[in-house]
Structure formats: structure tokens, C-alpha cells
Motif scaffolding. Sequence first.
Motif, PDB file in Angstrom:
ATOM      1  N   ILE A  97      24.264 -58.948  99.182  1.00 46.38           N
ATOM      2  CA  ILE A  97      22.821 -58.926  98.928  1.00 46.38           C
ATOM      3  C   ILE A  97      22.457 -59.805  97.738  1.00 46.38           C
ATOM      4  O   ILE A  97      21.294 -60.192  97.574  1.00 46.38           O
ATOM      5  CB  ILE A  97      22.309 -57.487  98.680  1.00 46.38           C
ATOM      6  N   HIS A  98      23.434 -60.134  96.903  1.00 49.13           N
ATOM      7  CA  HIS A  98      23.207 -61.019  95.752  1.00 49.13           C
ATOM      8  C   HIS A  98      23.577 -62.463  96.075  1.00 49.13           C
ATOM      9  O   HIS A  98      23.484 -63.330  95.198  1.00 49.13           O
ATOM     10  CB  HIS A  98      24.015 -60.546  94.545  1.00 49.13           C
ATOM     11  N   GLY A  99      24.026 -62.736  97.322  1.00 46.65           N
ATOM     12  CA  GLY A  99      24.419 -64.092  97.681  1.00 46.65           C
ATOM     13  C   GLY A  99      25.904 -64.349  97.520  1.00 46.65           C
ATOM     14  O   GLY A  99      26.358 -65.495  97.622  1.00 46.65           O
ATOM     15  N   GLN A 100      26.670 -63.288  97.262  1.00 49.42           N
ATOM     16  CA  GLN A 100      28.116 -63.426  97.109  1.00 49.42           C
ATOM     17  C   GLN A 100      28.764 -63.705  98.462  1.00 49.42           C
ATOM     18  O   GLN A 100      28.239 -63.337  99.508  1.00 49.42           O
ATOM     19  CB  GLN A 100      28.702 -62.148  96.491  1.00 49.42           C
ATOM     20  N   THR A 101      29.909 -64.370  98.436  1.00 46.09           N
ATOM     21  CA  THR A 101      30.650 -64.640  99.662  1.00 46.09           C
ATOM     22  C   THR A 101      31.486 -63.418 100.039  1.00 46.09           C
ATOM     23  O   THR A 101      31.633 -62.481  99.265  1.00 46.09           O
ATOM     24  CB  THR A 101      31.591 -65.841  99.470  1.00 46.09           C
ATOM     25  N   GLU A 102      32.019 -63.442 101.255  1.00 42.75           N
ATOM     26  CA  GLU A 102      32.908 -62.371 101.713  1.00 42.75           C
ATOM     27  C   GLU A 102      34.191 -62.994 102.256  1.00 42.75           C
ATOM     28  O   GLU A 102      34.162 -63.659 103.287  1.00 42.75           O
ATOM     29  CB  GLU A 102      32.210 -61.537 102.796  1.00 42.75           C
ATOM     30  N   PRO A 103      35.329 -62.865 101.574  1.00 45.91           N
ATOM     31  CA  PRO A 103      35.537 -62.114 100.335  1.00 45.91           C
ATOM     32  C   PRO A 103      34.877 -62.807  99.139  1.00 45.91           C
ATOM     33  O   PRO A 103      34.581 -64.004  99.206  1.00 45.91           O
ATOM     34  CB  PRO A 103      37.064 -62.081 100.199  1.00 45.91           C
ATOM     35  N   PRO A 104      34.659 -62.075  98.041  1.00 46.43           N
ATOM     36  CA  PRO A 104      33.941 -62.633  96.896  1.00 46.43           C
ATOM     37  C   PRO A 104      34.729 -63.730  96.181  1.00 46.43           C
ATOM     38  O   PRO A 104      35.896 -63.550  95.859  1.00 46.43           O
ATOM     39  CB  PRO A 104      33.732 -61.412  95.980  1.00 46.43           C
ATOM     40  N   GLY A 154      19.128 -70.801  96.536  1.00 51.14           N
ATOM     41  CA  GLY A 154      20.284 -71.659  96.739  1.00 51.14           C
ATOM     42  C   GLY A 154      21.503 -70.900  97.207  1.00 51.14           C
ATOM     43  O   GLY A 154      22.554 -71.484  97.412  1.00 51.14           O
ATOM     44  N   LEU A 155      21.394 -69.586  97.385  1.00 50.21           N
ATOM     45  CA  LEU A 155      22.497 -68.746  97.833  1.00 50.21           C
ATOM     46  C   LEU A 155      22.123 -68.076  99.148  1.00 50.21           C
ATOM     47  O   LEU A 155      20.965 -67.763  99.380  1.00 50.21           O
ATOM     48  CB  LEU A 155      22.824 -67.673  96.787  1.00 50.21           C
ATOM     49  N   THR A 156      23.107 -67.875  99.986  1.00 52.05           N
ATOM     50  CA  THR A 156      22.868 -67.209 101.254  1.00 52.05           C
ATOM     51  C   THR A 156      23.043 -65.710 101.087  1.00 52.05           C
ATOM     52  O   THR A 156      24.158 -65.225 100.892  1.00 52.05           O
ATOM     53  CB  THR A 156      23.847 -67.726 102.335  1.00 52.05           C
ATOM     54  N   LYS A 157      21.943 -64.982 101.126  1.00 51.85           N
ATOM     55  CA  LYS A 157      21.987 -63.539 100.935  1.00 51.85           C
ATOM     56  C   LYS A 157      22.055 -62.836 102.281  1.00 51.85           C
ATOM     57  O   LYS A 157      21.355 -63.202 103.225  1.00 51.85           O
ATOM     58  CB  LYS A 157      20.765 -63.063 100.140  1.00 51.85           C
TER      59      LYS A 157
END
Length: 314
Positions: A86-93, A60-63
Amino acid sequence: MTTEDDQHINGQEKNHDDDDDDDDDDEEGAAAEDGAAEVKKKKKKKKKKKKKSSATNNSGLTKGTPSNKAQGRLLTEGSFTDYYVIHGQTEPPTIPVVNLFSADPDEPTQPSNNDASTLPPFPTGEIQEHPLESNAHRISSEELRATERLQQNLYSKLRHASEVHRQVRHYAQSFIQPGIKLVDMCERLEECNRALVQEHGLERGIGFPTGCSLNHVAAHYTPNVGDDTVLQYDDVMKVDFGTQIDGRIIDCAWTVSFNPRYDALLEAVKEGTEAGIKAAGIDVRLCDVGESVQEVMESYEVELDGKVFPVKVR
């Protein structure tokens, strides 16, 4: 007048009088077949799209793949400021860290300070061996290992806070550049820290005000509102911030420098820190840990403007 093709359909001969009726039936049948084929095709497309989405992102996350190289001197080899993608976090987090590792990211997890079983498994991090021969039994004793497993509640909180700190630290390294105001730097870092840990009163939040000590200031300097101090290319800055969960603070500091003339100083600090971590452990005297750090650091020298200065521990 009909043609031979009109009179022969599916290998059977037709009379001229039945041609009109048969043509209508054929058109209706063809339309029905086309409609059925179109519906079938749409169904296939939907299934294919669903399969593609599942394969690309089954959590469910975009890695993604880290790509932003850190600018500071002597940071870890291959260090990327956006490693957390790599964990699916956004940029910026922006996504709370606990949601990145939960089984169902569509249902946000609310961390519970009383029950670690509600928390997902966080990255373990680096494991150090117990120092001293007297601690060998801590690994071989099944009873002591079972006792240690009872502390998983505490370990989960510490690893949660550690991953928050790690992601905030990498993000901070992307915007800490010459020309930034220290007060703006601290506000931006602390805002991200609060968001990723899901700040909640005294249960979760920042550990203490962010320290950003320049040059001759050893530690614990924090800019107040109205402080217009700006980071310069020739500055050496010590950044120190913490993340706390249930009152247990994860603290980490690193040295920021952009001028390669200070590389030997940064290397001395880094190697000294590694020596201290290796020496620390149960039943180890704190003075022995400090001695290990000092011995390594004072083995270095720094050359500035043609003059050599020995590194001293104060």
C-alpha cells in the motif's frame, strides 16, 4: 469524359480542362489534412497516456492492495504479509523505506543522523496516553508540548526504524513455515532488514543477531553456521530481531505457532504484552509494569493432552 460529381466540387462548377489539376490539388490537400489529423491524434494520445500514468501513480511508485494472508496462529486480525504494498513497496520488499515516503522517489534519500529535516514523515503508529494522574499536565501544558516538539529529530529516527521493522516482520511471516532451517530463516530476515534500512556502518543496520528460540528455550537463541535445526509444525518459536538507527534500537518479538493447541498460550502472551504497554510511561516504576504483565498472563491456563497447566511467568 467527366461525371457530374467530378464537375461539381464544393458547390462550384469546374471546366473539363481543369479536372486533372484540381484532382491533384485535392489529393495533396487531402493528404495534408490526413497528415495534420494524424499528428493531432498522436498528440492527443500522448497527453491521454501521461494523464493516465499520473492518475494511477502520482508518487512514482506502484501502490497495490495487500492479498497474502499470514499463516501463523493468532496474528492480528486482517494481517497480510504484503501489507507494505500500500506504500508502493515491492513484493518481496527491496526499496529502502525512506524512499517510499520521500516527496520525490526518483531522487533516493540518504538518511542523515544529524538532521531529521531531511527525512520524510513516517507513519506515526499507535499513541498511548500518559499513565498516572501526575502526568496530566504533560498534555495540557503548552510549554511541555513545545519542549516535546523539539524531540522531532529523535522521533523521526525512531519512526523510520519502526517502519523498517514492521515491513521486515510482515515479510518474514510469509516464509516462516514448518520445514525451514532456522539459519536460513535468520539470514533471509536480516538481509531484508539491511536492505530496507540502508545499512551503513554503525549508523544504520540490524540491532542484534536474530533470535529464534524454540519451545523450552525462553529467548536469545541464534543458530550458528552449520546448525541444521528445522522448524516443525508442533514447535513454539519466539522470533526477536531489531533495527537500529543512530544506535537507537527498535525491537519487537512475536510468537510463531502453527498448532492450535497452543492458542491459549499465545493469547496469554499477547494480552500480557498489551497490558505492559498500557502500564508503561514516565515516572512509572518498572516493577509495576512487570506486575501488570504477570497478572494478566497468569490468569490463563493451557490444556495439553487432557492435562491443564497454569501459565507461569519466569
